[in-house]
Design a protein around this motif. Structure first.
Motif, mmCIF file in Angstrom:
data_model
loop_
_atom_site.group_PDB
_atom_site.id
_atom_site.type_symbol
_atom_site.label_atom_id
_atom_site.label_comp_id
_atom_site.label_asym_id
_atom_site.label_seq_id
_atom_site.Cartn_x
_atom_site.Cartn_y
_atom_site.Cartn_z
ATOM 1 N N ARG A 1 2.946 9.847 -9.873
ATOM 2 C CA ARG A 1 2.139 10.072 -11.080
ATOM 3 C C ARG A 1 1.517 11.467 -11.068
ATOM 4 O O ARG A 1 1.537 12.187 -12.072
ATOM 5 C CB ARG A 1 1.040 9.016 -11.174
ATOM 6 N N LYS A 2 0.978 11.860 -9.908
ATOM 7 C CA LYS A 2 0.358 13.176 -9.795
ATOM 8 C C LYS A 2 1.393 14.287 -9.947
ATOM 9 O O LYS A 2 1.117 15.324 -10.561
ATOM 10 C CB LYS A 2 -0.360 13.299 -8.452
ATOM 11 N N ARG B 1 0.828 -1.206 0.000
ATOM 12 C CA ARG B 1 0.000 0.000 0.000
ATOM 13 C C ARG B 1 0.864 1.259 0.000
ATOM 14 O O ARG B 1 0.533 2.247 -0.648
ATOM 15 C CB ARG B 1 -0.948 -0.016 1.202
ATOM 16 N N GLU C 1 1.373 6.600 -6.856
ATOM 17 C CA GLU C 1 0.300 7.544 -7.162
ATOM 18 C C GLU C 1 0.770 8.984 -6.981
ATOM 19 O O GLU C 1 0.454 9.864 -7.792
ATOM 20 C CB GLU C 1 -0.901 7.264 -6.258
ATOM 21 N N ALA D 1 2.119 1.665 -3.471
ATOM 22 C CA ALA D 1 1.047 2.150 -4.345
ATOM 23 C C ALA D 1 0.820 3.647 -4.134
ATOM 24 O O ALA D 1 0.614 4.398 -5.093
ATOM 25 C CB ALA D 1 -0.235 1.374 -4.071
ATOM 26 N N LYS D 2 0.869 4.085 -2.876
ATOM 27 C CA LYS D 2 0.697 5.508 -2.583
ATOM 28 C C LYS D 2 1.842 6.327 -3.168
ATOM 29 O O LYS D 2 1.631 7.414 -3.714
ATOM 30 C CB LYS D 2 0.625 5.724 -1.065
#
Length: 242
Positions: free
Chosen positions: A192-193, A182, A189, A185-186
């Motif tokens: 990506r942002k 997790r 993310e 994954a964070k």
């Protein structure tokens, strides 16, 4: 009398209908996550704490081994012969303050010793951060009420589902793995942002540069000596060109 019988019949029908709509699921947890205290009058106080998404709860209660042996459960912890199975309603989910989703629809728990159910009493659940706000608590309260309609779920009615869950209990290693996945994954993310934001700013900068270039070219192409301009317009044109 007929009215009373009708009311009772309708109430029973509603209970059976609601019971049929509830589809519980089960999650097993390794005995390594369970803490037991020394037995008092045959019962051990126990607690199970899990705080890795999608779980954030504390279960407490008292447990007695099959046959009432006050020492066998302590030994079972070291022999990995003791584990817990949590019963929950899968569609009762709450959003945590960390942005993750958490299962908060649990309504019962059983500790198993050598695949045999123990005796549990005074079982209670407490939600833990980050999924312990009033909304999550209301979902848990509803699950406890709905789950009670299922009756004795550990007496064989869901034996296949419980056996399947017991085969793959969550242990400390899995909790660490779940947490790391997790976090990864964070991080992905967030990266990506950040890239999207950098690309957006680069596009805006390029668009501004293009507009400035076009404006400059347009100004360079302006003929201040055009006969179409008045003397005043010619003077203003030359002043703007400086």
């Amino acid at each position: 009398m007929k009215k009373l019988l009708t009311v009772i019949f309708l109430a029973c029908a509603m209970v059976f209908a609601q019971e049929g709509s509830i589809k519980p699921e089960f999650q097993a947890f390794s005995g390594a996550l369970i803490k037991l205290k020394k037995a008092e009058k045959g019962f051990h106080k126990f607690r199970l704490r899990v705080d890795v998404a999608p779980w954030a709860f504390l279960a407490e209660g008292e447990v007695q081994a099959p046959g009432g042996d006050s020492d066998v459960l302590i030994t079972a912890l070291f022999d990995r012969a003791l584990y817990a199975v949590l019963a929950y309603i899968p569609d009762k989910i709450a959003a945590g303050s960390d942005g993750e989703e958490y299962n908060v629809g649990f309504f019962d728990m059983m500790l198993y010793y050598d695949e045999e159910p123990t005796r549990i009493r005074n079982l209670s659940f407490k939600l833990l951060p980050p999924a312990n706000d009033s909304w999550a608590q209301s979902i848990l309260d509803d699950a406890l009420q709905s789950g009670s309609l299922l009756g004795k779920i550990w007496s064989g009615k869901y034996e296949r589902e419980i056996t399947k869950a017991s085969a793959v209990p969550i242990d400390k290693t899995k909790l660490v793995d779940m947490q790391q996945k997790r976090q990864a994954a964070k991080a992905a993310e967030a990266e990506r942002k950040a890239k999207e934001e950098a690309d957006r700013r680069a596009r805006e900068k390029a668009e501004k540069a293009e507009k400035a270039k076009f404006k400059s070219k347009k100004h360079d192409d302006l003929d201040c000596s055009s006969r179409k301009l008045t003397a005043k317009q010619k003077r203003r044109c030359k002043m703007n060109g400086k």
